[in-house]
Design a protein around this motif. Structure first.
Motif, PDB file in Angstrom:
ATOM      1  N   ASP A   1       0.828  -1.125  -0.030  1.00  0.00           N
ATOM      2  CA  ASP A   1       0.273  -0.011  -0.083  1.00  0.00           C
ATOM      3  C   ASP A   1       0.845   1.200   0.036  1.00  0.00           C
ATOM      4  N   LEU A   2       0.974   1.844  -1.155  1.00  0.00           N
ATOM      5  CA  LEU A   2       1.850   2.952  -1.300  1.00  0.00           C
ATOM      6  C   LEU A   2       1.525   4.179  -0.486  1.00  0.00           C
ATOM      7  N   ASP A   3       0.362   4.414  -0.373  1.00  0.00           N
ATOM      8  CA  ASP A   3      -0.372   5.447   0.519  1.00  0.00           C
ATOM      9  C   ASP A   3      -0.026   5.440   1.976  1.00  0.00           C
ATOM     10  N   LEU A   4       0.076   4.004   2.508  1.00  0.00           N
ATOM     11  CA  LEU A   4       0.169   3.869   4.068  1.00  0.00           C
ATOM     12  C   LEU A   4       1.580   3.867   4.242  1.00  0.00           C
ATOM     13  N   LEU A   5       2.483   3.278   3.154  1.00  0.00           N
ATOM     14  CA  LEU A   5       3.957   3.531   3.209  1.00  0.00           C
ATOM     15  C   LEU A   5       4.308   4.955   3.135  1.00  0.00           C
ATOM     16  N   ALA A   6       3.721   5.811   2.315  1.00  0.00           N
ATOM     17  CA  ALA A   6       4.316   7.130   2.415  1.00  0.00           C
ATOM     18  C   ALA A   6       3.811   7.838   3.944  1.00  0.00           C
ATOM     19  N   SER A   7       2.799   7.502   4.506  1.00  0.00           N
ATOM     20  CA  SER A   7       2.234   8.048   5.755  1.00  0.00           C
ATOM     21  C   SER A   7       3.334   7.484   6.456  1.00  0.00           C
TER      22      SER A   7
ATOM     23  N   LEU B   1       6.118   6.863   6.457  1.00  0.00           N
ATOM     24  CA  LEU B   1       7.782   7.558   6.206  1.00  0.00           C
ATOM     25  C   LEU B   1       7.514   8.713   6.645  1.00  0.00           C
ATOM     26  N   ARG B   2       6.559   9.608   6.284  1.00  0.00           N
ATOM     27  CA  ARG B   2       6.419  11.003   7.083  1.00  0.00           C
ATOM     28  C   ARG B   2       6.494  10.821   8.384  1.00  0.00           C
ATOM     29  N   ALA B   3       5.602  10.040   9.060  1.00  0.00           N
ATOM     30  CA  ALA B   3       5.720   9.934  10.236  1.00  0.00           C
ATOM     31  C   ALA B   3       7.349   9.586  11.155  1.00  0.00           C
ATOM     32  N   GLU B   4       7.727   9.113  10.173  1.00  0.00           N
ATOM     33  CA  GLU B   4       9.495   8.851  10.831  1.00  0.00           C
ATOM     34  C   GLU B   4      10.361   9.901  10.328  1.00  0.00           C
ATOM     35  N   GLY B   5       9.781  11.204   9.683  1.00  0.00           N
ATOM     36  CA  GLY B   5      10.722  11.921   9.478  1.00  0.00           C
ATOM     37  C   GLY B   5      11.372  12.205   8.089  1.00  0.00           C
ATOM     38  N   PHE B   6      10.528  11.343   7.065  1.00  0.00           N
ATOM     39  CA  PHE B   6      11.213  11.240   6.026  1.00  0.00           C
ATOM     40  C   PHE B   6      10.281  12.308   4.849  1.00  0.00           C
ATOM     41  N   ALA B   7      10.896  12.817   4.000  1.00  0.00           N
ATOM     42  CA  ALA B   7      10.556  13.756   2.929  1.00  0.00           C
ATOM     43  C   ALA B   7      10.078  12.859   1.808  1.00  0.00           C
ATOM     44  N   VAL B   8       8.913  12.578   1.297  1.00  0.00           N
ATOM     45  CA  VAL B   8       8.243  11.665   0.376  1.00  0.00           C
ATOM     46  C   VAL B   8       8.101  12.190  -0.962  1.00  0.00           C
TER      47      VAL B   8
ATOM     48  N   LEU C   1       8.842  -0.083   8.646  1.00  0.00           N
ATOM     49  CA  LEU C   1       8.267  -1.117   8.474  1.00  0.00           C
ATOM     50  C   LEU C   1       7.324  -1.399   9.716  1.00  0.00           C
ATOM     51  N   ARG C   2       7.674  -1.324  11.033  1.00  0.00           N
ATOM     52  CA  ARG C   2       6.745  -1.283  12.062  1.00  0.00           C
ATOM     53  C   ARG C   2       5.614  -0.654  12.112  1.00  0.00           C
ATOM     54  N   ARG C   3       6.105   0.810  11.671  1.00  0.00           N
ATOM     55  CA  ARG C   3       4.778   1.735  11.726  1.00  0.00           C
ATOM     56  C   ARG C   3       3.877   1.253  10.353  1.00  0.00           C
ATOM     57  N   TYR C   4       4.346   1.045   9.391  1.00  0.00           N
ATOM     58  CA  TYR C   4       3.553   0.512   8.057  1.00  0.00           C
ATOM     59  C   TYR C   4       2.686  -0.677   8.725  1.00  0.00           C
ATOM     60  N   ALA C   5       3.385  -1.662   9.367  1.00  0.00           N
ATOM     61  CA  ALA C   5       2.635  -2.752   9.623  1.00  0.00           C
ATOM     62  C   ALA C   5       1.343  -2.568  10.805  1.00  0.00           C
ATOM     63  N   LEU C   6       1.647  -1.608  11.548  1.00  0.00           N
ATOM     64  CA  LEU C   6       0.613  -1.129  12.587  1.00  0.00           C
ATOM     65  C   LEU C   6      -0.423  -0.605  11.718  1.00  0.00           C
TER      66      LEU C   6
ATOM     67  N   GLN D   1       3.394   6.673  19.425  1.00  0.00           N
ATOM     68  CA  GLN D   1       4.964   6.475  19.820  1.00  0.00           C
ATOM     69  C   GLN D   1       5.187   5.104  19.388  1.00  0.00           C
ATOM     70  N   LEU D   2       6.077   4.880  18.603  1.00  0.00           N
ATOM     71  CA  LEU D   2       6.601   3.411  18.476  1.00  0.00           C
ATOM     72  C   LEU D   2       8.056   3.479  19.214  1.00  0.00           C
ATOM     73  N   THR D   3       8.382   2.292  19.862  1.00  0.00           N
ATOM     74  CA  THR D   3       9.499   2.407  20.754  1.00  0.00           C
ATOM     75  C   THR D   3      10.096   0.818  20.276  1.00  0.00           C
ATOM     76  N   ILE D   4      11.343   0.870  20.080  1.00  0.00           N
ATOM     77  CA  ILE D   4      12.114  -0.500  20.033  1.00  0.00           C
ATOM     78  C   ILE D   4      12.669  -0.898  21.300  1.00  0.00           C
ATOM     79  N   PRO D   5      12.098  -2.045  21.974  1.00  0.00           N
ATOM     80  CA  PRO D   5      12.281  -2.249  23.321  1.00  0.00           C
ATOM     81  C   PRO D   5      13.797  -2.881  23.285  1.00  0.00           C
ATOM     82  N   SER D   6      14.565  -2.555  24.511  1.00  0.00           N
ATOM     83  CA  SER D   6      15.919  -2.975  24.497  1.00  0.00           C
ATOM     84  C   SER D   6      15.831  -4.381  25.117  1.00  0.00           C
ATOM     85  N   PRO D   7      17.078  -5.285  24.819  1.00  0.00           N
ATOM     86  CA  PRO D   7      16.844  -6.535  25.553  1.00  0.00           C
ATOM     87  C   PRO D   7      16.357  -6.777  26.831  1.00  0.00           C
TER      88      PRO D   7
END
Length: 124
Positions: A13-19, A21-28, A89-94, A114-120
């Motif tokens: 889904d190109l639109d969800l991917l763009a969303s 990416l933008r949420a993670e600070g990318f210019a699309v 990819l985590r944000r896209y999956a969500l 907010q998405l966080t990557i847990p530490s071990p």
């Protein structure tokens, strides 16, 4: 040595991917270009980040999904590219799961934006 790598994904889904990416600070840029070794590569979506990360996404001709096109050969950026791609990819999956649930009229209690990557040490 620097070179472009093409990695298959399940993103379709190109639109969800763009969303995501933008949420993670990318210019699309839809229908953009990715540059490597002075050569422009046409992609369905080009994304750049202020940290110098550039990602391209092209349609896989054999599957209804997108391939990520990225330069993984720069040792100084390899970790940040991997981390950034993982977050996108985590944000896209969500977002995809929420979209699918909505289309099936399923109730969603709520999601923290907010998405966080847990530490071990924090994984239980």
């Amino acid at each position: 040595m620097s070179h472009l790598s093409i990695l298959p994904t399940l993103v379709n889904d190109l639109d969800l991917l763009a969303s995501a990416l933008r949420a993670e600070g990318f210019a699309v840029a839809i229908g953009g270009q990715l540059c490597s070794f002075g050569t422009q590569h046409n992609v369905a979506l080009a994304a750049t980040h202020a940290k110098g990360i550039a990602l391209g996404w092209s349609w896989n001709r054999h599957h209804d999904s997108l391939n990520v096109v990225v330069d993984l050969g720069r040792p100084s950026q390899a970790v940040s590219v991997e981390q950034a791609l993982s977050r996108v990819l985590r944000r896209y999956a969500l977002q995809k799961a929420l979209s699918d649930a909505s289309q099936q009229n399923l109730a969603v209690a709520g999601v923290d934006n907010q998405l966080t990557i847990p530490s071990p040490a924090s994984v239980r």
